[in-house]
Design an enzyme around this catalytic site. Structure first.
Site, PDB file in Angstrom:
ATOM      1  N   GLY A  48       0.917  -1.710  -0.175  1.00 11.86           N
ATOM      2  CA  GLY A  48       0.570   0.057   0.052  1.00 11.86           C
ATOM      3  C   GLY A  48       0.723   1.391  -0.258  1.00 11.86           C
ATOM      4  CB  CYS A  49       0.308   4.618  -0.977  1.00 17.54           C
ATOM      5  SG  CYS A  49      -1.297   4.524  -0.378  1.00 17.54           S
ATOM      6  CE1 TYR A  50      -2.043   7.808   3.650  1.00 12.89           C
ATOM      7  CE2 TYR A  50      -4.046   6.378   3.762  1.00 12.89           C
ATOM      8  CZ  TYR A  50      -3.590   7.494   3.686  1.00 12.89           C
ATOM      9  OH  TYR A  50      -3.863   8.481   3.225  1.00 12.89           O
ATOM     10  CB  SER A 105       5.031   6.902   3.017  1.00 13.47           C
ATOM     11  OG  SER A 105       3.952   6.381   4.122  1.00 13.47           O
TER      12      SER A 105
END
Lengths: 344, 344, 344, 344
Positions: free
Chosen positions: D151-153, D156
């Site tokens: 996932g993007c979160y 990051s």
């Protein structure tokens, strides 16, 4: 002090919620009834968390719920087609109505059908309805029970056009109207092409070959000026929420006299400002206010560019509706209407 | 009706122009004097075309021009450092002052120097100045001639923090304040990193390791609650003009009781709304209003996330300044202040 | 593979940084030298943190630093007036040049002076310079040492106009060009009116009565089509970073044949797409690419609206510059140029 | 040169269209098949006008259409729940798969069910699936037929967290992750709360008390570092299309050594940049690239703030998917992936 009760049908769309905000701050009008069919039964602040004050706790009614007796005027902020039936019903129980839809903007049912593709259900009301471009129609507005509130694009185009047409200085066979609108003009429907990521950082034209508002512009330009005009109208949608800028590419006689015509026409108007010299307006100078700002530059011996700006939800919708309601109710025309923009 | 005259120094910055807009619509306050040093001599509407009404035609004075005698209160919206001198002068000629800069926000000159790197020119006035976080300091505000209007970040953090600190339910050794601000908080200076193209479509943190407002948060959290707290504050700048959202990552005892504490504290406040249940606020629900919206969610047996939103130029600056001025002038606290957001 | 060295003067403006990005990804071009006077001596990635790869570590040179011998071609992305001197110097040491300024876009010094208010320092070079509207000037571009890269507005207007003018179907006495540009077209100067809060959520026209690019449009419309035209050009600045949309309000003969003319002209062009039917382009469909998208709708028996979109920093600046450089260096014209937009 | 054929299922969502763009520019991968159930039968460029090149003319297939034999790898950009079935089918016909949904991101079906509320249909595949956080899992990725793209979160947060956790310098009982995401992370569904006017000029937190990605962060932080951690994660949605910034509020030992740990970990990574000194990244410096930028500032004797930025659709989705596919197919890991941001 707040002595006159009003109702709003279609309270949770963008125009409806702006009506709530304006009337909540109005010195003489009080909201007695709010309807929003798809949200009926909910508390307003749960649907529109931005509403404060006592209105926040009101419960939303269904569209056909009976209105309190003391309601004198109803604002209908419903889709065209649906609005006509609500207006008919409201008039039937003795209310006045300001209709923000297109249902009563045309003088005859044929033009309405050309523009909207619908047979008008109450053509007899078209005769009675008054077109609410306030600055050019005050007396009729003050004496009617039904105002058809103008579209945002026609308001932005007609305010500068009508005085020039009346003065007979424009070539009327090809009036080019290139408009740029914030996205709130497209309404609150859940459509893919209105998603944030589809509109942000982009601009596009739409509504061609002939947007519905072109009929409205031509009809009322003629009505107010006596001149038959041909409007070529191209609207664009911009990556901003509020604001509308209309660029008029005009030909005619002695364009160096036009600034004076505009200034003279609007010098005492509280909600129209003609900018000095060659100053051109930004929509930021009117967003949040009920004002229209107009600027112009002469570009040749027979050409000029005239630019007008307004907030599509205020002077282009809810604000002008309140301005008209003020007249219909015998109040001061400017009561409760903001003159300064929310800036920056 | 408009019986009290006020002045604004620093009228053409973002906070100054918002003061103009609010006071123009205020039922009791009248603008008698506007100063803006770099624009002195110009007509206001040529500098701020968004201003309408009669104020639009006023001429901007220099910062040191004498004030009309009838001015009772002066709003100073000047850079820190410069503001102190203007405030000193205004008090000297018998005016009351609401200072929107940081110059009088700290109780002692040492903290001021730590946060701003400047020796305070009038430390004796620090004792007299009252911190204008209205909801927690009404009596002192009503009885002073000098209010230090709080910073936008401290306002957004302290409104939810103070009641929880007073209740003794928070772990005070590491209160994490993660704030997100619209770009107008950075002011109107012509700097490359504030250009449209540099801020649009981007977000960044700044002001580390310790932003000036961290001192303000800690000092007033302690003053209003009696508890010494350690704040870890990280501000971010967002691609939007107005609005501030502060996310508080909190630890403490019985977080399921905190919502009740907040509700109880603010239940009668016109400008603070605690959202029901686990509803969380958007800055859109307060932009254009003087309100702060607070929501919270319990995330563990000893943790919760509290979120507060306000319009950095209104409740975070000009609006709270008017709220304080209302108290200082014996007016109703909420006079002239918008409770609903401009939405969408 | 990366066998040809190039240099960029003015590397840290918006066009310069876009040149860096494109050339970094180019299969045959290698950046050997970067100059940026105001930032000379700094590491590129400290000034432009978005640059990755090996270029990120390069040191910026002063504008007048000598170039490596192996540099074959120089891109000058400097202000008009300054660019001419750099170009002169580069040609003098045997380099080819693609100039992104306006300094060599006009065939004679008189027109240049009318548009830019400057006496041209090297009028003899105006004869030699080739106007780099690639799709209409390939042979001349391939055989020159100096290309004047077109302005963004003229590129967006001329691509659809030239084929229609050549076909002789347009009324040429009043061609209305209403353009909408993202803010990056205004450059990276620290000016108040380019601040985020001044441009966001607003739109305005500017550059009237006659924007400099009107001369460029008229001169090259005539040159490529043989027809003298009168252009009425109104540019607008929009709240978005990249993208340009030009709306052409056109009159002429048999507008129902125009779509075919455009399709025929561009059917084999890799960087121009004529949309089918009445489909109209959004700038989002070209932002991040070197493409121009064109759509049109017939609006009357002798009128049509033609809309073209491009990314002002790519097809309107750096991308077309690389396209031209490819031709000048004997490479495939499309080498290194993105055909798809960064969407959404 | 373009010798390996791939397919994309779910081609017209935001991640799918970004996959198209990246693969179109990829030197070794060729798009042989595109499926998009709701748009099946249409020409790609009519649905996604931003796509150029030869891909533009492809016809979209239904989700269950058979794939060409030569397709070696399939990207599935489908909703969770639906993706699992497509992946199962693709593996069954001998294809490799990179799944961009959450369906294979968890090591066991129980955690999956906790986070997504669904019983996993193929728990046996969870053992086989490899978590595609490329920088920490290269060998496993290169040797699997099924990658679960992160996932993007989590991407990051984990990129900066894992090295610090492995070094044993963090207090693991309360790791605060405050993330800010552009709106494209919410996908392309026609929902009212994703409309332009509802998101523009606003920011809000969502997903509390526990967003699904919190499980993903905790699971893989432990897996890659050997430390059990407690993550408190609050995501926010911002008025921008692309970009994600994650602010980590961290406690631990000797924070002045952390910058060195991060630099050492990523010094040879093409797609992770640790900024020098106290420089903090903006999402603008990575938008359009496959890079993650990390900056940090020590804020106390045992505290620091670490900030990471990426483009949620590239390093947070399609870019990392291509990076993983490159490894699975024996290509150079960085092939076809942009290292520079599209700036401004």
């Amino acid at each position: 002090m707040k002595t006159i009760s009003i109702a709003i049908l279609g309270a949770t769309g963008y125009a409806g919620s702006e009506l709530i905000r304006l009337i909540e701050a109005h010195p003489h009008l009080s909201i007695a009834h709010l309807a929003a069919h798809s949200q009926a039964g909910k508390i307003l602040s749960d649907v529109l968390p931005g509403v404060g004050g006592s209105t926040a706790g009101m419960t939303l009614a269904t569209a056909d719920a009976p209105l309190p007796d003391d309601v004198e005027l109803v604002f209908t902020a419903l889709p065209h087609g649906a609005a006509a039936h609500s207006v008919k019903a409201m008039l039937g129980v003795g209310k006045k109505a300001v209709d923000l839809s297109a249902d009563f903007r045309h003088a005859d049912a044929v033009t309405y059908q050309s523009a909207y593709g619908l047979k008008h259900p109450y053509p007899e009301l078209l005769d009675e309805a008054v077109f609410g471009l306030t600055e050019f129609n005050r007396d009729a507005i003050a004496n009617t029970r039904l105002v058809a509130n103008p579209g945002c694009y026609p308001t932005s185009a007609l305010l500068p056009l009508v005085p020039l047409l009346k003065a007979g200085v424009l070539n009327v066979d090809r009036i080019i109207v290139d408009s740029k609108s914030g996205a709130s003009g497209a309404g609150r429907s859940a459509k893919t092409d209105l998603l944030y990521c589809e509109l942000n950082e982009g601009v596009r034209a739409y509504g061609l070959p002939r947007h519905r508002h072109a009929w409205e512009m031509e009809e009322w330009a003629e009505c107010f000026s006596g001149q038959v005009v041909c409007v070529q109208f191209v609207p664009h949608i911009l990556p901003m929420t509020r604001g509308m800028l209309t660029t008029l590419h005009l030909c005619g006689q002695q364009p160096d006299t036009w600034h004076g015509i505009l200034e003279q026409t609007f010098k005492d108007e509280p909600f129209v400002r003609v900018l000095p010299g060659e100053m051109l307006p930004s929509t930021k100078s009117v967003a949040g206010s009920n004002r229209c700002a107009i600027g112009m530059v002469v570009t040749g011996s027979d050409t000029a560019v005239v630019v007008s700006c307004l907030d599509n939800l205020i002077k282009g919708a809810a604000g002008q509706a309140v301005q008209n309601a003020n007249l219909m109710l015998g109040l001061e025309e400017s009561a409760g209407l903001p003159v300064s923009a929310l800036w920056p």
